[in-house]
Motif scaffolding. Structure first.
Motif, PDB file in Angstrom:
ATOM      1  N   ILE A   1       0.854  -1.189   0.000  1.00 11.29           N
ATOM      2  CA  ILE A   1       0.000   0.000   0.000  1.00 11.29           C
ATOM      3  C   ILE A   1       0.890   1.240   0.000  1.00 11.29           C
ATOM      4  N   THR A   2       0.621   2.152  -0.933  1.00 14.99           N
ATOM      5  CA  THR A   2       1.363   3.408  -0.996  1.00 14.99           C
ATOM      6  C   THR A   2       0.386   4.558  -0.810  1.00 14.99           C
ATOM      7  N   ILE A   3       0.611   5.336   0.246  1.00 17.15           N
ATOM      8  CA  ILE A   3      -0.243   6.483   0.552  1.00 17.15           C
ATOM      9  C   ILE A   3       0.408   7.731  -0.044  1.00 17.15           C
ATOM     10  N   PRO A   4      -0.372   8.537  -0.750  1.00 18.11           N
ATOM     11  CA  PRO A   4       0.202   9.722  -1.404  1.00 18.11           C
ATOM     12  C   PRO A   4       0.615  10.810  -0.411  1.00 18.11           C
ATOM     13  N   THR A   5       1.492  11.688  -0.866  1.00 20.40           N
ATOM     14  CA  THR A   5       1.918  12.827  -0.049  1.00 20.40           C
ATOM     15  C   THR A   5       1.378  14.139  -0.594  1.00 20.40           C
ATOM     16  N   ASP A   6       0.680  14.089  -1.731  1.00 21.35           N
ATOM     17  CA  ASP A   6       0.238  15.324  -2.381  1.00 21.35           C
ATOM     18  C   ASP A   6      -1.241  15.644  -2.154  1.00 21.35           C
ATOM     19  N   CYS A   7      -1.853  14.991  -1.158  1.00 22.60           N
ATOM     20  CA  CYS A   7      -3.244  15.289  -0.815  1.00 22.60           C
ATOM     21  C   CYS A   7      -3.473  14.976   0.656  1.00 22.60           C
ATOM     22  N   ASP A   8      -4.563  15.497   1.195  1.00 25.66           N
ATOM     23  CA  ASP A   8      -4.895  15.344   2.613  1.00 25.66           C
ATOM     24  C   ASP A   8      -5.735  14.092   2.845  1.00 25.66           C
ATOM     25  N   PRO A   9      -5.663  13.522   4.057  1.00 19.99           N
ATOM     26  CA  PRO A   9      -6.507  12.354   4.332  1.00 19.99           C
ATOM     27  C   PRO A   9      -7.987  12.719   4.242  1.00 19.99           C
ATOM     28  N   PRO A  10      -8.799  11.812   3.704  1.00 21.84           N
ATOM     29  CA  PRO A  10     -10.230  12.102   3.607  1.00 21.84           C
ATOM     30  C   PRO A  10     -10.871  12.215   4.983  1.00 21.84           C
ATOM     31  N   LYS A  11     -11.923  12.998   5.054  1.00 20.19           N
ATOM     32  CA  LYS A  11     -12.631  13.223   6.317  1.00 20.19           C
ATOM     33  C   LYS A  11     -13.823  12.285   6.484  1.00 20.19           C
TER      34      LYS A  11
END
Length: 187
Positions: free
Chosen positions: A72-82
């Motif tokens: 699993i790769t989590i991006p760094t260019d967006c915020d976690p969803p609410k």
């Protein structure tokens, strides 16, 4: 370490908050000002780190197929969803899971803030049984696994309010959780 159990008693936390509120003194105003200033600083820091765009399921990259431990790769260019994000990565078959049904799952958990694997039933070589909707797991699972079919691989991005909120079980406070789950057996 199994990280899916319910968090401790909310009542105990509420009682502690009420007890602290009842222990007032003349220094409360100064403490309130300090708390307010610290809260404002934390909000400013969070706002400064924000990318201004909330991530979607398509932003999280998952490699590997059903039955294998996912990468699993989590991006760094967006915020976690609410809000809770649910996406089937591999279709299953048969009837979708309903509240009250027994499920047998495999999963991997990555924490959003540090992008590290925190837990994996794949790594332990043992599946995880649960009764869907019975409160045996975090709310993000009880809600996010409704309708899952046997053989499905499902991505769940769980916001703090449906995960561990204030923290616990090795989870930091206000942590967004990313699970890739495999529905080994439904019913």
């Amino acid at each position: 370490m199994r990280l899916l159990g319910k968090v401790g008693s909310i009542g105990a936390v509420a009682a502690a908050v009420l007890l602290m509120a009842g222990c007032g003194s003349s220094s409360d105003t100064k403490a309130d000002s300090t708390t307010t200033a610290a809260s404002s600083a934390a909000q400013a820091t969070t706002a400064a780190l924000s990318t201004g765009r909330e991530c979607t399921a398509d932003d999280v990259k998952v490699d590997g197929g059903f039955g294998t431990a996912p990468k699993i790769t989590i991006p760094t260019d967006c915020d976690p969803p609410k809000t809770l994000i649910v996406k089937d990565l591999v279709a299953g078959s048969g009837p979708g899971a309903q509240a009250g049904q027994q499920l047998t799952m495999n999963y991997t958990l990555i924490t959003w803030s540090d992008k590290k694997k925190l837990d994996s039933s794949f790594d332990r070589g043992e599946t995880f049984p649960l009764n869907l909707g019975a409160g045996e797991v975090i709310k993000g699972w009880d809600q996010g696994l409704i309708g899952v079919q046997q053989g499905a691989r499902r991505l769940l991005i769980v916001p703090p309010n449906l995960g561990y909120g204030a923290g616990g079980h090795g989870i930091k406070p206000n942590e967004t959780l990313v699970f890739v789950t495999d529905a080994v057996k439904v019913g």
